[in-house]
Write a protein that holds these residues in place. Structure first.
Motif, mmCIF file in Angstrom:
data_model
loop_
_atom_site.group_PDB
_atom_site.id
_atom_site.type_symbol
_atom_site.label_atom_id
_atom_site.label_comp_id
_atom_site.label_asym_id
_atom_site.label_seq_id
_atom_site.Cartn_x
_atom_site.Cartn_y
_atom_site.Cartn_z
ATOM 1 N N SER A 15 0.825 -1.211 0.000
ATOM 2 C CA SER A 15 0.000 0.000 0.000
ATOM 3 C C SER A 15 0.857 1.258 0.000
ATOM 4 O O SER A 15 0.569 2.215 -0.721
ATOM 5 C CB SER A 15 -0.911 0.031 1.230
ATOM 6 O OG SER A 15 -1.815 -1.039 1.186
ATOM 7 N N GLN A 33 -8.980 -0.206 -0.926
ATOM 8 C CA GLN A 33 -9.426 -1.494 -0.413
ATOM 9 C C GLN A 33 -10.838 -1.444 0.157
ATOM 10 O O GLN A 33 -11.613 -2.366 -0.019
ATOM 11 C CB GLN A 33 -8.435 -1.942 0.671
ATOM 12 C CG GLN A 33 -8.806 -3.239 1.334
ATOM 13 C CD GLN A 33 -7.681 -3.757 2.215
ATOM 14 O OE1 GLN A 33 -6.569 -3.230 2.201
ATOM 15 N NE2 GLN A 33 -7.958 -4.785 2.971
ATOM 16 N N ASP A 76 -5.580 -0.896 -4.913
ATOM 17 C CA ASP A 76 -5.051 -1.462 -3.672
ATOM 18 C C ASP A 76 -6.045 -2.455 -3.090
ATOM 19 O O ASP A 76 -6.983 -2.080 -2.414
ATOM 20 C CB ASP A 76 -4.763 -0.337 -2.670
ATOM 21 C CG ASP A 76 -3.928 -0.835 -1.496
ATOM 22 O OD1 ASP A 76 -3.690 -2.060 -1.422
ATOM 23 O OD2 ASP A 76 -3.523 -0.012 -0.671
ATOM 24 N N GLU A 77 -5.836 -3.706 -3.369
ATOM 25 C CA GLU A 77 -6.731 -4.780 -2.909
ATOM 26 C C GLU A 77 -8.197 -4.403 -3.121
ATOM 27 O O GLU A 77 -8.974 -4.369 -2.174
ATOM 28 C CB GLU A 77 -6.475 -5.079 -1.429
ATOM 29 C CG GLU A 77 -4.982 -5.251 -1.135
ATOM 30 C CD GLU A 77 -4.710 -6.207 0.003
ATOM 31 O OE1 GLU A 77 -5.618 -6.965 0.363
ATOM 32 O OE2 GLU A 77 -3.568 -6.201 0.504
#
Ligand SMILES: Nc1ncnc2c1ncn2[C@@H]1O[C@H](COP(=O)(O)OP(=O)(O)O)[C@@H](O)[C@H]1O
Ligand SMILES: [Mg+2]
Lengths: 341, 313
Positions: A59, A108, A190-191
């Motif tokens: 991240s 995320q 990011d995820e």
């Protein structure tokens, strides 16, 4: 420590180049570097996966690319260039161009990534207006168009909804629409599906893959889910303890790992072919970023490690345009070819 | 509108509170030991006058009957008759309402005008000189008694600098705006610190939330991020604090009206208490209680307007 980027000839044309990136937290006594020597390249039209356990600095690296480091974290060295912008040294005008116009970002947690007091359409429209001289009406039309492309069935009506009126999957689509509103060349994810359930995950991934071909953008996808990485990534970068351990074409890296850590990650994933006996957790624990070792960060947990691994780590180019940070990759290769993963 | 339903719900919720208030106000007169009529009229009242009041107030019937009678009068809009002015208490209150409303609204506006920039300034660099200055000023503002501050303001702005009137309500809108500035400021200074403190904390908390990173990732200007994203979301809790304080503020109008010689409802209350004018005390108390209930409902409504997530509740 040196990091070789592959000499594929694509150099210079790359949309994103991260080389030997170091990020530091704090100053003086308690200072540490959660990212040391991260490397990444991405071009238009490809999906690059970044995999690794949580805490490995994925991240932070993404936020460093977008010039969005959290307070207290700063650039300590190395290179980050996106679309010709030297991010660590960017001036405010460059940062403005970088964020939204060059790079779009997807987070995320779709539940918290949206402003709860602003209509979703307004949040998209304001992103569009940040970079183009659009009137209110034009920006609204663009937002409605984006909502439609994100799979909203009645975009003109749904424009007026607030985030709390949407499911997690729909919110993530709004976040994607925001990221695309400035027509960026690179999408950092990011995820993006970690907080979503399985069927929604598939739809959101398909949406992202569709964007790559439709809009000819580059995508960097951070995930700790190797299944997700295998499904949509062209290339994969394996990160561990703030460092790049292995990089190469997705099918090659996932089928013939050239770093023991990648092998360990693969063994920890249950698949239809693996049996319970084969499924293995990685022994030991990841290092804390506060304690940097001179050698390979994975060596203390590695079954292939020899003394030299603890002293020094080097990244070398191997076949198929791949790189690995393992000095014993040939030993590993023989084993993997012999037995299969 | 969804807000109409919200408002109706809040009004219904207020009904038990309103009953409680009327009950307490009714009891006020019976709390004083002895015969209420004698207490009201004083030691030298003639038996005839006392008998007359007994009859007027229905003091000879049972307490529940008296309470029902009182409620009945309230429902018809009759707040009772002032002993001293020999006029309907409702009329007396209405006459003085503009002064008090001006004070309340004006000081609320002043609180907002000063508190928002101060809170943003303090939150822009937590721990820095500006932050500490704001908190020092706030503590000072909290510690100063209203009447003393009022006198100081009169001394400097009205007597020495002669830029603002020292007393009175003024005439016309701009006249009121001038005359009511110092009294409203006096009240506002007592409330600003609490609002600044809550808003500063809320701005700092909000600035760390994920959606602010999203806003920044869009390439928005820091100015737009600060106002449209951070402040906008930090506001609702502080509005609650503000409206609770407006409830308290209604009490402080009494002192401020006295210091600035304003003929508002606060000074009516003081006259009523001094004159043992029980019906008027009852009426003004009831009025103040209603004002507090009203500002609370208004606060909830503002909250719902500011935070779309509450609309559904
Ligand atoms: N805002 C921050 N301030 C200080 N340290 C941080 C911050 N964010 C992350 N870190 C440090 O960096 C390490 C890597 O974090 P992160 O990039 O979030 O990992 P990942 O995304 O791979 O799970 C964390 O273990 C933590 O020590
Ligand atoms: Mg992460």
């Amino acid at each position: 420590m040196s990091v070789l980027t592959s000499e594929s000839g694509a150099e210079g044309r790359d949309l994103l180049v991260v080389r030997d990136l170091r990020l530091g937290v704090g100053e003086g006594e308690g200072s540490f570097e959660p990212v040391v020597g991260a490397a990444l390249r991405a071009d238009r039209g490809e999906v690059v996966g970044v995999v690794g356990e949580s805490g490995s600095g994925k991240s932070l690296m993404l936020r460093a690319i977008a010039g969005l480091l959290p307070p207290g974290v700063d650039y300590r060295g190395g290179e980050v260039t996106v679309g010709g912008i030297d991010v660590p040294h960017a001036k405010p005008a460059d940062l403005h161009r970088l964020r939204g116009e060059t790079v779009g970002m997807i987070f995320q947690e779709p539940m918290t990534a949206l402003n709860p007091t602003m209509r979703i359409g307004t949040q998209i429209a304001e992103a569009a207006r940040a970079h183009r001289d659009l009137g209110r009406g034009e920006a609204k039309a663009r937002a409605i168009d984006l909502l439609g492309r994100m799979g909203f069935t009645e975009p003109a009506r749904q424009y007026r909804l607030y985030p709390h009126e949407l499911s997690g999957g729909m919110r993530q689509r709004v976040v994607i629409a925001i990221a695309l509103a400035g027509e960026p060349a690179l999408l950092l994810c990011d995820e993006p599906t970690t907080a979503l359930d399985a069927t929604v995950t598939m739809r959101v991934l398909d949406l992202i893959v569709g964007l790559v071909s439709d809009l000819d953008i580059g995508v960097v996808l951070v995930t700790h889910d190797l299944g997700v990485a295998a499904r949509i990534c062209d290339r994969i970068v394996v990160m561990y303890a703030g460092r790049m351990l292995e990089e190469g074409p997705a099918d090659k890296v996932l089928r013939r790992p050239r770093h023991p850590y990648t092998l360990a990650l693969l063994r920890a994933v249950p698949t239809r072919e693996t049996t319970i006996e084969e499924l293995r957790a990685i022994p030991g624990t990841p290092p804390v970023p506060q304690e940097q070792l001179p050698g390979c960060p994975f060596a203390p947990r590695c079954e292939f490690a020899e003394d030299a691994c603890l002293r020094e780590v080097r990244t070398v180019a191997i076949e198929d345009g791949r790189t690995t940070a393992c000095r014993r990759h040939e030993v590993l290769a023989k084993m993997v070819e012999g037995a299969g993963v | 509108m969804a807000y109409a339903g919200f408002l109706i719900r809040r009004l219904l919720q207020a009904i038990p509170v309103i009953f409680g208030v009327t009950f307490i106000v009714f009891w006020l007169i019976h709390l004083v030991p002895g015969d209420p009529a004698r207490t009201a009229l004083g030691l030298h009242a003639t038996p005839a006058a006392i008998a007359k009041l007994h009859q007027e107030w229905g003091l000879d019937s049972s307490l529940p009957a008296q309470y029902l009678n009182y409620l009945g009068r309230l429902v018809t809009g009759n707040l009772g008759t002032s002993l001293r002015y020999q006029e309907s208490a409702g009329t007396l209150i209405l006459e003085r309402l503009p002064v008090t409303l001006w004070l309340i609204v004006y000081s609320t506006v002043l609180v907002a005008i000063f508190a928002v920039p101060l809170a943003l300034l303090a939150a822009s660099r937590p721990g820095a000189l500006r932050d500490r200055l704001v908190s020092i000023i706030s503590v000072a503002g909290l510690g100063i008694p209203g009447f003393w501050l009022g006198l100081i303001l009169i001394q400097y702005f009205a007597i020495e600098a002669r830029v603002l009137p020292a007393a009175g309500f003024g005439s016309g809108f701009t006249g009121h705006l001038e005359s009511m500035f110092l009294p409203s400021l006096t009240i506002a200074i007592g409330i600003i610190p609490m609002v600044v403190r809550s808003l500063r904390a809320e701005v700092l908390r909000t600035a760390d939330l994920d959606f602010v990173v999203t806003a920044r990732s869009k390439g928005l200007s820091e100015r737009r991020i600060r106002w449209r994203h951070v402040l906008r979301n930090a506001l609702p809790p502080s509005v609650t604090i503000l409206m609770v304080n407006v409830g308290f503020l209604i009490g402080s109008t009494i002192v401020v009206e006295l210091v600035f010689s304003l003929g508002g409802i606060g000074s009516l209350m003081i006259n009523a208490i001094n004159g043992r004018d029980f019906p008027l005390v009852q009426a003004v108390t009831l009025f103040f209680a209603f004002m507090v209930i009203f500002t609370n409902i208004l606060g909830d409504l503002l909250q719902a307007l500011l935070d779309p997530r509450l609309e559904a509740r």
